[in-house]
Enzyme design. Structure first.
Site, PDB file in Angstrom:
ATOM      1  N   ASP A 196      16.754 -34.545   2.475  1.00  0.00           N
ATOM      2  CA  ASP A 196      15.702 -34.564   0.756  1.00  0.00           C
ATOM      3  C   ASP A 196      15.230 -33.207   0.686  1.00  0.00           C
ATOM      4  OD1 ASP A 196      13.798 -34.831   2.598  1.00  0.00           O
ATOM      5  OD2 ASP A 196      13.394 -36.881   1.904  1.00  0.00           O
ATOM      6  N   SER A 197      14.430 -32.950  -0.420  1.00  0.00           N
ATOM      7  CA  SER A 197      14.115 -31.710  -0.705  1.00  0.00           C
ATOM      8  C   SER A 197      12.771 -31.608  -0.279  1.00  0.00           C
ATOM      9  CB  SER A 197      13.981 -31.354  -2.058  1.00  0.00           C
ATOM     10  OG  SER A 197      13.254 -32.552  -2.753  1.00  0.00           O
ATOM     11  N   GLY A 233      10.497 -32.988  -1.590  1.00  0.00           N
ATOM     12  CA  GLY A 233       9.592 -33.130  -2.795  1.00  0.00           C
ATOM     13  C   GLY A 233       9.135 -34.653  -2.877  1.00  0.00           C
ATOM     14  N   PHE A 234       9.475 -35.976  -2.317  1.00  0.00           N
ATOM     15  CA  PHE A 234       8.774 -37.187  -2.919  1.00  0.00           C
ATOM     16  C   PHE A 234       7.778 -37.550  -1.917  1.00  0.00           C
ATOM     17  CE2 PHE A 234       8.815 -41.542  -1.871  1.00  0.00           C
ATOM     18  CZ  PHE A 234       9.040 -42.247  -2.565  1.00  0.00           C
ATOM     19  N   GLN A 249      15.765 -36.218 -12.922  1.00  0.00           N
ATOM     20  CA  GLN A 249      14.108 -36.412 -13.499  1.00  0.00           C
ATOM     21  C   GLN A 249      14.355 -37.195 -14.373  1.00  0.00           C
ATOM     22  OE1 GLN A 249      12.143 -38.208 -11.345  1.00  0.00           O
ATOM     23  NE2 GLN A 249      12.542 -36.735  -9.243  1.00  0.00           N
ATOM     24  N   GLY A 302      13.254 -39.942  -8.314  1.00  0.00           N
ATOM     25  CA  GLY A 302      11.887 -40.683  -9.187  1.00  0.00           C
ATOM     26  C   GLY A 302      11.762 -42.161  -9.873  1.00  0.00           C
ATOM     27  N   ASP A 354      20.025 -44.213  -0.358  1.00  0.00           N
ATOM     28  CA  ASP A 354      19.887 -44.330   0.633  1.00  0.00           C
ATOM     29  C   ASP A 354      18.233 -44.847   0.703  1.00  0.00           C
ATOM     30  OD1 ASP A 354      18.336 -42.476  -0.845  1.00  0.00           O
ATOM     31  OD2 ASP A 354      16.953 -42.351   1.127  1.00  0.00           O
ATOM     32  N   CYS A 405      29.553 -62.877  11.069  1.00  0.00           N
ATOM     33  CA  CYS A 405      29.358 -61.912  10.842  1.00  0.00           C
ATOM     34  C   CYS A 405      30.085 -60.720  12.202  1.00  0.00           C
ATOM     35  CB  CYS A 405      28.573 -61.112  10.806  1.00  0.00           C
ATOM     36  SG  CYS A 405      26.908 -59.269  11.070  1.00  0.00           S
ATOM     37  N   CYS A 448      29.064 -57.450  13.277  1.00  0.00           N
ATOM     38  CA  CYS A 448      28.017 -56.601  13.499  1.00  0.00           C
ATOM     39  C   CYS A 448      28.308 -57.096  15.180  1.00  0.00           C
ATOM     40  CB  CYS A 448      26.851 -56.440  12.844  1.00  0.00           C
ATOM     41  SG  CYS A 448      25.487 -57.821  13.322  1.00  0.00           S
ATOM     42  N   CYS A 471      25.732 -60.131  16.313  1.00  0.00           N
ATOM     43  CA  CYS A 471      26.259 -61.815  15.680  1.00  0.00           C
ATOM     44  C   CYS A 471      27.520 -61.592  16.425  1.00  0.00           C
ATOM     45  CB  CYS A 471      26.711 -61.517  13.920  1.00  0.00           C
ATOM     46  SG  CYS A 471      25.409 -61.347  13.127  1.00  0.00           S
ATOM     47  N   HIS A 473      22.420 -54.973  11.785  1.00  0.00           N
ATOM     48  CA  HIS A 473      22.791 -56.286  11.417  1.00  0.00           C
ATOM     49  C   HIS A 473      22.308 -55.722  10.273  1.00  0.00           C
ATOM     50  CE1 HIS A 473      24.263 -60.256   8.953  1.00  0.00           C
ATOM     51  NE2 HIS A 473      23.167 -59.681   8.910  1.00  0.00           N
TER      52      HIS A 473
HETATM   53 ZN    ZN Z   1      25.512 -59.244  12.095  1.00  0.00          ZN
END
Ligand code: ZN
Length: 363
Positions: A91-92, A94-95, A196, A223, A273, A312, A314, A317, A344
């Site tokens: 990211d820049s 800025g945030f 923005q 923003g 993100d 699941c 993952c 799991c 997960h």
């Molecule tokens: Zn999972």
């Protein structure tokens, strides 16, 4: 030339597609976890890849303050430093400058703020933000924008930040081009310009028009996730959905709940993100079937032999770690619990993305 290749569509505005970065192709829609200080907290790159994540986001502000871009660059850039070989977006800065630094002073030149630890004054301009992101070695970099919060903000302040963001974008483009001199198209990073305009839908549309008229590779929607309601977030996404340039990837900053992501993807966003999936996980909160949130420390899971979400795929799991085990590990402060819950949650979000990619109607 179109950077973004659309391979399918869903709903009125959703799209499945892909675009090339210098470290490989990104297929969309996709979710990017935040590796804020160079690592997705408590996970190895291998574990992150295992969830289906393609791109991670590094925070320019945090890496600039500590350890500093010169050290990261000297060690081969963020990829070598953090051992992540796929694409990285920064990211820049800025945030964080605007949200974490109370003493920030904005002038036309840039922003001055106090280092939160050492107290020394720092200065970031659009040019410096580009230089830091280049030094870090990111594959996708974001223009430096003037973010304002939603609270106690007058329409005059919104307009002022709005206009400055676009003046700064022009400076970012010039500096970006200077830094790319000598690089081929395949070697250079991609630049995202930031839309923005707060919650003012007319300003948002105008901002998108200005950003899309500039020489940027991608469109970032900034923003948001700064305290607005879900209805306000959705109104902005709805207003912009019909207006996107189809040739460029679109990135929504800071959004990461399942329902917000679904709405975003269904309204033309390609990538997003957020720290939420991993932050929640470290606090024992995980998503499960139907986007329901469960808290693994609840007493009801004391003897629960089931994984977080049966079926699941993952690692947590599929390997059969029970809710009782996870509850116990959270209770005794074992970091493994947060890692397994993070795996997960990331998988939960990447599976949402994959479902769109699998079910698109070829349009
Ligand atoms: Zn999972």
């Amino acid at each position: 030339m179109s950077l973004f290749k659309t391979v399918g569509k869903f709903g009125a505005y959703g799209r499945v597609g892909e675009f090339k970065t210098r470290r490989g192709t990104v297929v969309t829609p996709t979710f990017m976890p935040d590796a804020t200080r160079g690592a997705v907290k408590s996970l190895t790159p291998e574990q992150v890849y295992g969830t289906g994540v393609q791109v991670v986001l590094n925070n320019t502000y945090h890496l600039h303050l500590q350890p500093g871009e010169a050290i990261v660059e000297g060690l081969g850039g963020v990829h070598d430093f953090g051992r992540w070989s796929g694409p990285i977006l920064t990211d820049s800065g800025g945030f964080q400058v605007f949200s974490l630094s109370k003493l920030s002073k904005v002038t036309e030149e840039g922003v001055t703020f106090k280092h939160p630890v050492t107290g020394e004054m720092r200065h970031i301009t659009p040019e410096i933000s580009m230089q830091i992101q280049f030094a870090l070695g990111a594959d996708m970099i974001v223009a430096f924008d003037h973010l304002i919060g939603l609270g106690e903000v007058t329409s005059e302040q919104t307009l002022d930040a709005f206009e400055r963001t676009h003046r700064w974008l022009e400076r970012c483009v010039v500096e970006f081009k200077r830094l790319c001199a000598g690089m081929s198209e395949a070697e250079r990073p991609l630049l995202f310009g930031v839309v923005q305009g707060g919650l003012d839908l007319d300003l948002r549309r105008k901002s998108l028009e200005i950003v899309q008229a500039s020489e940027v590779d991608g469109i970032a929607i900034g923003g948001l996730s700064v305290g607005e309601t879900q209805a306000e977030l959705f109104a902005v996404l709805e207003a912009l959905a019909p207006l996107y340039d189809p040739t460029r990837p679109r990135f929504l900053l800071g959004v990461g709940t399942p329902s917000d992501l679904k709405f975003a993807y269904e309204h033309g966003i390609d990538m997003a993100d957020c720290v939420l999936p991993t932050r929640n996980a470290r606090h024992a909160t995980v998503w499960t079937t139907g986007d329901e949130k469960i808290h693994l420390t609840n007493a009801q899971f004391n003897e629960d032999p089931e994984p977080i979400e049966p079926g699941c795929d993952c690692y947590a799991c599929a390997e059969g770690f029970s809710k009782a085990f996870l509850r116990h590990q959270f209770k005794v402060g074992e970091p493994l619990a947060g890692s397994l819950a993070s795996i997960h949650n990331l998988r939960y979000l990447t599976r949402i993305c994959e479902a769109y990619r699998l079910n698109e109607s070829n349009g």
